[in-house]
Design a protein around this motif. Structure first.
Motif, PDB file in Angstrom:
ATOM      1  N   LEU A  25      31.227  64.330  63.596  1.00 29.98           N
ATOM      2  CA  LEU A  25      32.203  63.916  62.604  1.00 29.98           C
ATOM      3  C   LEU A  25      31.881  62.468  62.208  1.00 29.98           C
ATOM      4  N   MET A  26      31.377  62.323  60.981  1.00 31.26           N
ATOM      5  CA  MET A  26      30.800  61.048  60.560  1.00 31.26           C
ATOM      6  C   MET A  26      31.901  60.083  60.093  1.00 31.26           C
ATOM      7  N   ALA A  27      32.101  59.034  60.893  1.00 33.78           N
ATOM      8  CA  ALA A  27      33.128  58.040  60.572  1.00 33.78           C
ATOM      9  C   ALA A  27      32.595  56.642  60.870  1.00 33.78           C
ATOM     10  N   GLY A  28      31.311  56.461  60.624  1.00 29.86           N
ATOM     11  CA  GLY A  28      30.672  55.193  60.979  1.00 29.86           C
ATOM     12  C   GLY A  28      30.676  54.168  59.856  1.00 29.86           C
ATOM     13  N   GLY A  29      31.220  54.555  58.703  1.00 24.26           N
ATOM     14  CA  GLY A  29      31.167  53.665  57.541  1.00 24.26           C
ATOM     15  C   GLY A  29      32.302  52.652  57.545  1.00 24.26           C
ATOM     16  N   SER A  30      32.143  51.637  56.687  1.00 27.65           N
ATOM     17  CA  SER A  30      33.196  50.617  56.613  1.00 27.65           C
ATOM     18  C   SER A  30      34.237  50.988  55.556  1.00 27.65           C
ATOM     19  N   LEU A  32      34.608  50.361  52.417  1.00 27.52           N
ATOM     20  CA  LEU A  32      35.128  49.226  51.642  1.00 27.52           C
ATOM     21  C   LEU A  32      35.498  49.593  50.208  1.00 27.52           C
ATOM     22  N   ARG A  33      34.762  50.585  49.626  1.00 27.68           N
ATOM     23  CA  ARG A  33      35.048  50.950  48.230  1.00 27.68           C
ATOM     24  C   ARG A  33      36.490  51.407  48.049  1.00 27.68           C
ATOM     25  N   ALA A  34      37.056  51.960  49.150  1.00 20.65           N
ATOM     26  CA  ALA A  34      38.418  52.495  49.040  1.00 20.65           C
ATOM     27  C   ALA A  34      39.463  51.381  49.081  1.00 20.65           C
ATOM     28  N   PRO A  39      38.825  50.806  57.617  1.00 21.00           N
ATOM     29  CA  PRO A  39      37.917  51.849  57.107  1.00 21.00           C
ATOM     30  C   PRO A  39      38.696  53.088  56.665  1.00 21.00           C
ATOM     31  N   LYS A  40      38.268  53.653  55.544  1.00 22.03           N
ATOM     32  CA  LYS A  40      39.078  54.695  54.907  1.00 22.03           C
ATOM     33  C   LYS A  40      39.368  55.884  55.812  1.00 22.03           C
ATOM     34  N   GLN A  41      38.386  56.217  56.690  1.00 24.02           N
ATOM     35  CA  GLN A  41      38.563  57.424  57.497  1.00 24.02           C
ATOM     36  C   GLN A  41      39.670  57.296  58.548  1.00 24.02           C
ATOM     37  N   MET A  42      40.126  56.016  58.786  1.00 25.51           N
ATOM     38  CA  MET A  42      41.220  55.786  59.739  1.00 25.51           C
ATOM     39  C   MET A  42      42.567  55.679  59.015  1.00 25.51           C
ATOM     40  N   LEU A  69      32.713  62.179  67.548  1.00 17.60           N
ATOM     41  CA  LEU A  69      33.090  61.277  66.470  1.00 17.60           C
ATOM     42  C   LEU A  69      32.084  60.130  66.435  1.00 17.60           C
ATOM     43  N   VAL A  70      31.377  60.015  65.315  1.00 13.13           N
ATOM     44  CA  VAL A  70      30.396  58.931  65.176  1.00 13.13           C
ATOM     45  C   VAL A  70      31.122  57.795  64.472  1.00 13.13           C
ATOM     46  N   LEU A  71      31.412  56.745  65.259  1.00 12.49           N
ATOM     47  CA  LEU A  71      32.404  55.758  64.830  1.00 12.49           C
ATOM     48  C   LEU A  71      31.809  54.361  64.727  1.00 12.49           C
ATOM     49  N   GLY A  97      28.227  54.394  65.478  1.00 11.98           N
ATOM     50  CA  GLY A  97      27.582  54.617  64.191  1.00 11.98           C
ATOM     51  C   GLY A  97      26.360  53.722  64.019  1.00 11.98           C
ATOM     52  N   GLY A  98      25.608  53.965  62.946  1.00 14.75           N
ATOM     53  CA  GLY A  98      24.429  53.159  62.638  1.00 14.75           C
ATOM     54  C   GLY A  98      24.667  52.308  61.398  1.00 14.75           C
ATOM     55  N   VAL A  99      23.616  51.661  60.910  1.00 14.26           N
ATOM     56  CA  VAL A  99      23.805  50.765  59.763  1.00 14.26           C
ATOM     57  C   VAL A  99      24.071  51.535  58.474  1.00 14.26           C
ATOM     58  N   ASP A 100      23.558  52.768  58.383  1.00 12.45           N
ATOM     59  CA  ASP A 100      23.876  53.609  57.225  1.00 12.45           C
ATOM     60  C   ASP A 100      24.136  55.028  57.743  1.00 12.45           C
ATOM     61  N   ARG A 101      24.479  55.931  56.814  1.00 17.36           N
ATOM     62  CA  ARG A 101      24.870  57.268  57.272  1.00 17.36           C
ATOM     63  C   ARG A 101      23.724  57.970  57.993  1.00 17.36           C
ATOM     64  N   LEU A 102      22.503  57.825  57.478  1.00 17.57           N
ATOM     65  CA  LEU A 102      21.370  58.488  58.132  1.00 17.57           C
ATOM     66  C   LEU A 102      21.205  57.959  59.562  1.00 17.57           C
ATOM     67  N   HIS A 127      29.693  66.549  59.396  1.00 19.27           N
ATOM     68  CA  HIS A 127      30.800  66.533  58.431  1.00 19.27           C
ATOM     69  C   HIS A 127      31.320  65.114  58.210  1.00 19.27           C
ATOM     70  N   ASP A 128      31.544  64.768  56.948  1.00 15.58           N
ATOM     71  CA  ASP A 128      32.102  63.455  56.613  1.00 15.58           C
ATOM     72  C   ASP A 128      33.591  63.435  56.936  1.00 15.58           C
ATOM     73  N   ALA A 129      33.990  62.471  57.768  1.00 16.94           N
ATOM     74  CA  ALA A 129      35.427  62.319  58.038  1.00 16.94           C
ATOM     75  C   ALA A 129      36.187  61.999  56.750  1.00 16.94           C
ATOM     76  N   ALA A 130      35.440  61.554  55.741  1.00 15.26           N
ATOM     77  CA  ALA A 130      36.056  61.234  54.447  1.00 15.26           C
ATOM     78  C   ALA A 130      36.328  62.489  53.608  1.00 15.26           C
ATOM     79  N   ARG A 131      36.138  63.686  54.209  1.00 18.01           N
ATOM     80  CA  ARG A 131      36.475  64.949  53.520  1.00 18.01           C
ATOM     81  C   ARG A 131      37.534  65.677  54.356  1.00 18.01           C
ATOM     82  N   PHE A 228      36.757  67.498  48.372  1.00 21.82           N
ATOM     83  CA  PHE A 228      36.071  66.333  47.788  1.00 21.82           C
ATOM     84  C   PHE A 228      36.075  65.160  48.765  1.00 21.82           C
ATOM     85  N   LYS A 229      35.188  64.209  48.506  1.00 18.29           N
ATOM     86  CA  LYS A 229      35.091  63.045  49.399  1.00 18.29           C
ATOM     87  C   LYS A 229      36.055  61.961  48.915  1.00 18.29           C
ATOM     88  N   VAL A 230      36.885  61.486  49.817  1.00 16.38           N
ATOM     89  CA  VAL A 230      37.826  60.417  49.482  1.00 16.38           C
ATOM     90  C   VAL A 230      37.049  59.106  49.441  1.00 16.38           C
TER      91      VAL A 230
HETATM   92  O1  C5P Z   1      30.209  55.850  52.249  1.00 21.34           O
HETATM   93  P1  C5P Z   1      30.295  57.329  52.117  1.00 21.34           P
HETATM   94  O2  C5P Z   1      31.651  57.790  51.636  1.00 21.34           O
HETATM   95  O3  C5P Z   1      29.191  57.951  51.349  1.00 21.34           O
HETATM   96  O4  C5P Z   1      30.157  57.898  53.603  1.00 21.34           O
HETATM   97  C1  C5P Z   1      30.197  59.281  53.884  1.00 21.34           C
HETATM   98  C2  C5P Z   1      30.582  59.468  55.350  1.00 21.34           C
HETATM   99  O5  C5P Z   1      29.555  58.914  56.173  1.00 21.34           O
HETATM  100  C3  C5P Z   1      31.899  58.772  55.705  1.00 21.34           C
HETATM  101  O6  C5P Z   1      32.708  59.666  56.454  1.00 21.34           O
HETATM  102  C4  C5P Z   1      31.440  57.561  56.481  1.00 21.34           C
HETATM  103  O7  C5P Z   1      32.353  57.128  57.474  1.00 21.34           O
HETATM  104  C5  C5P Z   1      30.125  58.055  57.126  1.00 21.34           C
HETATM  105  N1  C5P Z   1      29.210  56.955  57.436  1.00 21.34           N
HETATM  106  C6  C5P Z   1      28.734  56.831  58.723  1.00 21.34           C
HETATM  107  N2  C5P Z   1      27.944  55.745  59.045  1.00 21.34           N
HETATM  108  C7  C5P Z   1      27.625  54.817  58.128  1.00 21.34           C
HETATM  109  C8  C5P Z   1      28.072  54.949  56.796  1.00 21.34           C
HETATM  110  C9  C5P Z   1      28.861  56.054  56.465  1.00 21.34           C
HETATM  111  O8  C5P Z   1      29.035  57.666  59.577  1.00 21.34           O
HETATM  112  N3  C5P Z   1      26.905  53.751  58.519  1.00 21.34           N
END
Ligand code: C5P
Length: 249
Positions: A25-30, A32-34, A39-42, A69-71, A97-102, A127-131, A228-230
């Motif tokens: 469950l991908m929740a590693g992003g910040s 910020l756009r939201a 972080p939006k997923q929280m 949960l990848v946080l 989580g890492g520096v980017d989604r990959l 799966h994106d936690a943002a969905r 859809f992705k929030v």
């Molecule tokens: O930023 P974006 O909405 O494209 O991110 C898609 C998903 O990937 C989100 O659920 C976000 O938390 C996750 N993500 C992540 N690690 C990052 C960046 C994004 O797990 N470094």
């Protein structure tokens, strides 16, 4: 990305009886756009943190699936608070989580490899936690597709008209030739691991593009418009309305 001359690797159907299912469950992003600082997923949707909805959906599919949960590390305290308030999150494991989604997916795969040694008949849903509007029917369609093909990616038709930049000029494109890609993207563990072992390229925008470059055909299944992705502030308003409507059904 594929051309006629590329070799497509054969993937036999899975032995349904012994399949195991892990969820990243991908929740590693910040997020910020939201806006909003957290972080939006929280952030709460109708009083429930966004990521809890996905956990509920995957638990409904199978209570014993492992959810990882990848946080983003900065969210650990928030996550502990969520765990105290929402008992359905019990047993969810956490990895950084890492520096980017990959990079985050790579960390998740390493966690599965090191914690469970991920043997043969294992499938991973990324799966994106943002969905948060993902539901059990969609997950089941995906797992069924993945067990037959080794890969499964949810798509929906594009409803808008499209224009494409060709040699510096915008021209109309036939939308029937396009599909919008969602998550959960589901793969046999070894396929996903092989894809992520390669060097990442700028054109990799999702897990499907990573596995396709490793030589695997990507099987598609029906996503859903509400999955859809929030991302933007307005998406929160729409997500709350959809989640409320689903709860009322
Ligand atoms: O930023 P974006 O909405 O494209 O991110 C898609 C998903 O990937 C989100 O659920 C976000 O938390 C996750 N993500 C992540 N690690 C990052 C960046 C994004 O797990 N470094």
């Amino acid at each position: 990305m594929f051309t006629e001359n590329d070799i497509v690797k054969e993937v036999p159907p899975a032995d349904g009886a012994s399949v195991r299912h892990y969820v990243l469950l991908m929740a590693g992003g910040s997020g910020l756009r939201a806006g909003g600082g957290v972080p939006k997923q929280m952030r709460p949707l109708n009083g429930v943190p966004m990521l809890v909805y996905s956990i509920r959906a995957f638990r409904k599919e199978n209570v014993s699936s492992k959810i990882i949960l990848v946080l983003n590390d900065s969210c650990l305290d928030d996550w502990k608070r969520i765990q105290m308030e929402f008992p359905e999150t019990e047993g969810v494991e956490v990895c950084s989580g890492g520096v980017d989604r990959l990079g985050s997916v790579k960390n998740g795969l390493k966690y599965i490899r090191e914690t469970y040694d991920a043997p043969g008949n294992v499938f991973v849903s990324v799966h994106d936690a943002a969905r948060p509007m993902v539901d059990v029917e969609l997950i089941r369609r995906g797992l069924e597709t993945a067990s037959r093909n080794g890969t499964a990616v949810p798509v929906v038709p594009e409803v808008n008209s499209l224009r494409e930049c060709v040699q510096g000029h915008w021209q109309s494109a036939d939308r029937a030739n396009f599909r919008v890609v969602q998550t959960p993207q589901i793969f046999r563990f070894d396929i996903l691991e092989e894809g992520y072992a390669a060097e990442m390229r700028p054109e990799f925008t999702d897990d499907a593009s990573v596995c396709e470059a490793a030589g695997y055909k990507i099987a598609l299944y029906d996503g859903s418009p509400e999955n859809f992705k929030v991302t933007e502030p307005l998406d929160f308003v729409m997500a709350e309305a959809v989640l409320k409507a689903k709860a009322d059904i």
